[in-house]
Design a protein around this motif. Structure first.
Motif, PDB file in Angstrom:
ATOM      1  N   LYS A  14      -5.576  -8.615  -1.836  1.00  0.00           N
ATOM      2  CA  LYS A  14      -6.736  -9.098  -1.573  1.00  0.00           C
ATOM      3  C   LYS A  14      -7.866  -8.934  -2.645  1.00  0.00           C
ATOM      4  CE  LYS A  14      -7.151  -8.188   3.249  1.00  0.00           C
ATOM      5  NZ  LYS A  14      -7.761  -7.803   4.688  1.00  0.00           N
ATOM      6  N   ILE A  15      -7.824  -8.581  -3.853  1.00  0.00           N
ATOM      7  CA  ILE A  15      -8.468  -8.164  -4.755  1.00  0.00           C
ATOM      8  C   ILE A  15      -9.892  -9.151  -5.693  1.00  0.00           C
ATOM      9  CG2 ILE A  15      -6.561  -8.478  -6.412  1.00  0.00           C
ATOM     10  CD1 ILE A  15      -7.423  -6.485  -8.440  1.00  0.00           C
ATOM     11  N   ASP A  16      -8.354 -10.485  -5.266  1.00  0.00           N
ATOM     12  CA  ASP A  16      -9.938 -11.975  -5.560  1.00  0.00           C
ATOM     13  C   ASP A  16     -10.907 -11.946  -5.035  1.00  0.00           C
ATOM     14  OD1 ASP A  16      -8.026 -11.939  -7.946  1.00  0.00           O
ATOM     15  OD2 ASP A  16      -6.708 -13.301  -7.400  1.00  0.00           O
ATOM     16  N   PHE A  17     -11.410 -11.785  -3.970  1.00  0.00           N
ATOM     17  CA  PHE A  17     -11.945 -11.533  -2.976  1.00  0.00           C
ATOM     18  C   PHE A  17     -12.606 -10.343  -2.879  1.00  0.00           C
ATOM     19  CE2 PHE A  17      -8.496 -12.440  -0.147  1.00  0.00           C
ATOM     20  CZ  PHE A  17      -9.168 -11.575   0.450  1.00  0.00           C
ATOM     21  N   ALA A  18     -12.052  -9.499  -2.892  1.00  0.00           N
ATOM     22  CA  ALA A  18     -12.320  -8.067  -1.682  1.00  0.00           C
ATOM     23  C   ALA A  18     -13.692  -7.437  -3.239  1.00  0.00           C
ATOM     24  CB  ALA A  18     -11.199  -7.750  -2.113  1.00  0.00           C
ATOM     25  N   VAL A  19     -12.597  -7.843  -4.726  1.00  0.00           N
ATOM     26  CA  VAL A  19     -13.514  -6.985  -5.742  1.00  0.00           C
ATOM     27  C   VAL A  19     -15.291  -7.763  -6.017  1.00  0.00           C
ATOM     28  CG1 VAL A  19     -13.968  -6.483  -8.250  1.00  0.00           C
ATOM     29  CG2 VAL A  19     -11.740  -6.140  -6.914  1.00  0.00           C
TER      30      VAL A  19
ATOM     31  N   SER B 188      -5.756  -2.803   6.231  1.00  0.00           N
ATOM     32  CA  SER B 188      -5.611  -2.106   5.319  1.00  0.00           C
ATOM     33  C   SER B 188      -5.332  -0.944   5.156  1.00  0.00           C
ATOM     34  CB  SER B 188      -7.146  -2.589   4.220  1.00  0.00           C
ATOM     35  OG  SER B 188      -8.436  -1.741   5.099  1.00  0.00           O
ATOM     36  N   CYS B 189      -5.113  -0.491   6.227  1.00  0.00           N
ATOM     37  CA  CYS B 189      -4.930   0.949   5.560  1.00  0.00           C
ATOM     38  C   CYS B 189      -6.193   2.009   5.411  1.00  0.00           C
ATOM     39  CB  CYS B 189      -3.419   0.747   5.091  1.00  0.00           C
ATOM     40  SG  CYS B 189      -1.783   0.316   6.417  1.00  0.00           S
ATOM     41  N   THR B 190      -7.482   1.726   5.734  1.00  0.00           N
ATOM     42  CA  THR B 190      -7.819   2.382   5.660  1.00  0.00           C
ATOM     43  C   THR B 190      -8.590   3.524   6.202  1.00  0.00           C
ATOM     44  OG1 THR B 190      -8.971   0.428   4.094  1.00  0.00           O
ATOM     45  CG2 THR B 190     -11.268   2.018   3.984  1.00  0.00           C
ATOM     46  N   TYR B 191      -9.007   4.657   5.755  1.00  0.00           N
ATOM     47  CA  TYR B 191      -9.641   4.909   6.796  1.00  0.00           C
ATOM     48  C   TYR B 191     -11.297   5.407   6.513  1.00  0.00           C
ATOM     49  CZ  TYR B 191      -5.997   8.035   8.231  1.00  0.00           C
ATOM     50  OH  TYR B 191      -4.979   8.183   8.598  1.00  0.00           O
ATOM     51  N   THR B 192     -11.932   5.226   7.314  1.00  0.00           N
ATOM     52  CA  THR B 192     -13.889   5.112   6.912  1.00  0.00           C
ATOM     53  C   THR B 192     -13.945   7.177   7.878  1.00  0.00           C
ATOM     54  OG1 THR B 192     -14.133   2.828   7.428  1.00  0.00           O
ATOM     55  CG2 THR B 192     -15.972   4.721   8.126  1.00  0.00           C
ATOM     56  N   TYR B 193     -14.843   7.675   7.553  1.00  0.00           N
ATOM     57  CA  TYR B 193     -15.225   8.502   7.849  1.00  0.00           C
ATOM     58  C   TYR B 193     -16.747   8.653   8.059  1.00  0.00           C
ATOM     59  CZ  TYR B 193     -11.492  10.117   5.719  1.00  0.00           C
ATOM     60  OH  TYR B 193      -9.437  10.022   4.899  1.00  0.00           O
ATOM     61  N   LEU B 194     -17.198   9.627   9.483  1.00  0.00           N
ATOM     62  CA  LEU B 194     -18.663   9.388  10.332  1.00  0.00           C
ATOM     63  C   LEU B 194     -18.231  10.898   9.961  1.00  0.00           C
ATOM     64  CD1 LEU B 194     -21.306   8.580  11.430  1.00  0.00           C
ATOM     65  CD2 LEU B 194     -19.638   8.522  13.111  1.00  0.00           C
TER      66      LEU B 194
ATOM     67  N   ALA C 219       1.254  -0.666   0.435  1.00  0.00           N
ATOM     68  CA  ALA C 219      -0.315   0.083   0.122  1.00  0.00           C
ATOM     69  C   ALA C 219       0.779   1.097   0.234  1.00  0.00           C
ATOM     70  CB  ALA C 219      -0.869  -0.138   1.494  1.00  0.00           C
ATOM     71  N   LEU C 220       1.880   1.211   0.621  1.00  0.00           N
ATOM     72  CA  LEU C 220       2.794   2.707   0.716  1.00  0.00           C
ATOM     73  C   LEU C 220       3.482   2.584  -0.955  1.00  0.00           C
ATOM     74  CD1 LEU C 220       4.212   4.571   1.926  1.00  0.00           C
ATOM     75  CD2 LEU C 220       5.873   2.971   2.987  1.00  0.00           C
ATOM     76  N   SER C 221       4.253   1.593  -1.319  1.00  0.00           N
ATOM     77  CA  SER C 221       4.268   1.616  -3.345  1.00  0.00           C
ATOM     78  C   SER C 221       2.546   2.391  -3.821  1.00  0.00           C
ATOM     79  CB  SER C 221       4.160   0.869  -3.390  1.00  0.00           C
ATOM     80  OG  SER C 221       5.783   0.270  -2.734  1.00  0.00           O
ATOM     81  N   HIS C 222       2.100   2.293  -3.212  1.00  0.00           N
ATOM     82  CA  HIS C 222       0.705   2.446  -3.983  1.00  0.00           C
ATOM     83  C   HIS C 222       0.365   3.869  -3.635  1.00  0.00           C
ATOM     84  CE1 HIS C 222      -3.549   2.455  -5.572  1.00  0.00           C
ATOM     85  NE2 HIS C 222      -4.194   2.691  -4.077  1.00  0.00           N
TER      86      HIS C 222
ATOM     87  N   THR D 225     -16.857   5.066  -1.723  1.00  0.00           N
ATOM     88  CA  THR D 225     -16.237   6.318  -2.861  1.00  0.00           C
ATOM     89  C   THR D 225     -15.378   5.439  -4.188  1.00  0.00           C
ATOM     90  OG1 THR D 225     -13.486   5.279  -1.588  1.00  0.00           O
ATOM     91  CG2 THR D 225     -14.994   7.496  -1.236  1.00  0.00           C
ATOM     92  N   HIS D 226     -15.491   4.339  -4.417  1.00  0.00           N
ATOM     93  CA  HIS D 226     -15.426   3.532  -5.451  1.00  0.00           C
ATOM     94  C   HIS D 226     -15.314   1.905  -4.852  1.00  0.00           C
ATOM     95  CE1 HIS D 226     -11.195   3.243  -2.959  1.00  0.00           C
ATOM     96  NE2 HIS D 226     -11.077   2.270  -4.197  1.00  0.00           N
ATOM     97  N   CYS D 227     -15.456   0.477  -5.917  1.00  0.00           N
ATOM     98  CA  CYS D 227     -15.130  -0.367  -5.079  1.00  0.00           C
ATOM     99  C   CYS D 227     -13.771  -0.968  -4.315  1.00  0.00           C
ATOM    100  CB  CYS D 227     -15.439  -0.679  -7.034  1.00  0.00           C
ATOM    101  SG  CYS D 227     -15.438  -3.029  -6.598  1.00  0.00           S
ATOM    102  N   HIS D 228     -13.697  -1.139  -4.089  1.00  0.00           N
ATOM    103  CA  HIS D 228     -12.516  -1.059  -3.952  1.00  0.00           C
ATOM    104  C   HIS D 228     -11.637  -2.257  -3.963  1.00  0.00           C
ATOM    105  CE1 HIS D 228     -12.866   2.489  -0.519  1.00  0.00           C
ATOM    106  NE2 HIS D 228     -13.964   1.618  -0.220  1.00  0.00           N
TER     107      HIS D 228
END
Length: 293
Positions: free
Chosen positions: A277-282, A74-80, A29-32, A119-122
Motif C-alpha cells: 500500500k506504500i504508493d497511496f498510504a504515504v 495491516s496487523c497494526t496496533y492502535t493504543y488508547l 509484514a512477518l518478514s518485516h 509514531t511515524h508516516c506509515h
C-alpha cells in the motif's frame, strides 16, 4: 504533573472463515518483523485475527485506562490511553478502516480525546486522524516534525503530550524513517515504539529515508536505556504477540543484540518485497490521512 506540549466478542465460525486471510500483507509484514523459520506458516488465521481485533489490556499505572486494539488487515496496533479521573485521552496510531470502532469505544467510555498521534508516516495503512478530527470536537493530530507530514502538533525530542495527570514523552528514534518516534509514559512503565522496535524484530530500513546505522543507534540510545520492566508496545505484530519488555528485547531481540556491523549486514540482506500500500498510504499520511478519500 506533566507540562503542556512545548513547541470481542467471539464471531461465528462461518463469518470468521469468510474473512480475508491477509496472506499477502501479513506475509510481507512477518518478514518485516523477523526472518521466518523454515516451515512456519506466514498467514494469519481469519478466526484468530477477528478475535484479536478488539483486545483490552490494563495498565499498571494507577489512574490510567489502557486499551490495545488491532487492525487485522495491516496487523497494526492502535493504543488508547486515558486518565480515569479527567477522562482526557490520547490515541496512538489509529487506522482508517477502524475509525468507526475507535470513535464508538471512545464515546462509550465517555472519554475526551485530546490528541491522535502517529509514531511515524506509515507505509502500510492510512491513518484515520484527519477524518477522526471531523467527528470529535477539539481533537488535534500529532506527528514528529521530521516526518514531513502535516499535523496540528509537530513533535520533537522531549515534547510532552499531557492527558489529565499523565503524559507521553517524545523520544526521537529515526532509522526506519526520519520521523519515527517512541512515546514513553511519564513513569517509564510503557513505551510505544512504532516501527523502530518490534517484538523480537525491528522496522525495515530500505525505503522512506531508512538507515540501519541510525535505527540501531536510536534503539540502543533511546529505548534500551529504559528500565528492564518497561513494557514495549510496537505498532505492529504478525505472530500473535501483544507486548514485550525492554529487558526482553535487550536480551533476546535477534537483530538488535548483534554488533552494529552485524545488524547492518542483516538489514541489507532482508530482500523484502515492496509494501503493498506504500504508493497511496504515504501520500495520504503526509496530509493527515485525507488524500483523495
Amino acid at each position: 504533573m506533566c507540562s503542556v506540549i512545548s513547541r470481542t466478542k467471539p464471531v461465528r465460525l462461518a463469518l470468521a472463515l469468510s474473512l480475508r486471510a491477509n496472506s499477502q500483507s501479513c506475509s510481507y509484514a512477518l518478514s518485516h518483523s523477523t526472518r521466518v523459520s523454515p516451515g512456519l506458516c506466514t498467514s494469519v488465521s481469519p478466526l484468530r485475527a477477528a478475535l484479536r481485533a478488539y483486545c483490552t489490556r490494563m495498565a499498571r499505572t494507577e489512574g490510567l485506562l489502557f486499551r490495545q486494539l488491532f487492525d487485522r488487515d495491516s496487523c497494526t496496533y492502535t493504543y488508547l490511553l486515558a486518565d480515569t479521573d479527567t477522562k482526557e485521552a490520547v490515541l496512538i496510531d489509529p487506522v482508517l478502516e477502524t475509525l468507526s470502532r475507535d470513535v464508538k469505544l471512545i464515546e462509550e467510555l465517555g472519554l475526551n480525546l485530546k490528541v491522535a498521534v502517529n509514531t511515524h508516516c506509515h507505509a502500510d495503512h492510512i491513518t484515520s486522524t484527519g477524518l477522526m478530527k471531523k467527528q470529535l470536537v477539539g481533537l488535534k493530530s500529532a506527528i514528529c516534525k521530521h516526518s514531513g507530514a502535516q499535523a496540528d502538533l509537530p513533535l520533537t525530542e522531549g515534547d510532552k503530550i499531557p492527558f489529565g495527570r499523565h503524559c507521553l514523552v517524545v523520544r526521537e528514534t529515526p532509522g526506519h524513517t526520519d520521523g519515527c518516534m517512541t512515546l514513553v509514559t511519564g513513569d517509564e512503565s510503557m513505551a510505544f515504539t512504532g516501527d523502530a522496535l518490534l517484538i523480537r524484530g525491528c522496522g525495515r530500513t530500505d525505503f522512506q529515508q531508512g538507515c540501519s546505522k541510525r535505527l540501531y543507534n536510536s534503539v540502543h540510545s533511546k529505548i534500551f536505556i529504559l528500565p528492564d520492566s518497561c513494557l514495549v508496545y510496537p505498532a505492529h505484530d504478525y505472530r500473535g504477540q501483544t507486548v514485550s519488555t525492554v529487558g526482553e528485547e535487550r536480551k533476546y531481540n535477534p537483530r538488535l543484540t548483534k554488533t552494529l556491523e552485524e545488524f547492518v549486514d542483516i538489514m541489507n540482506n532482508l530482500n523484502l518485497p515492496k509494501p503493498e500500500k506504500i504508493d497511496f498510504a504515504v501520500p495520504a499520511n503526509l496530509v493527515c490521512g485525507v488524500h483523495q478519500i
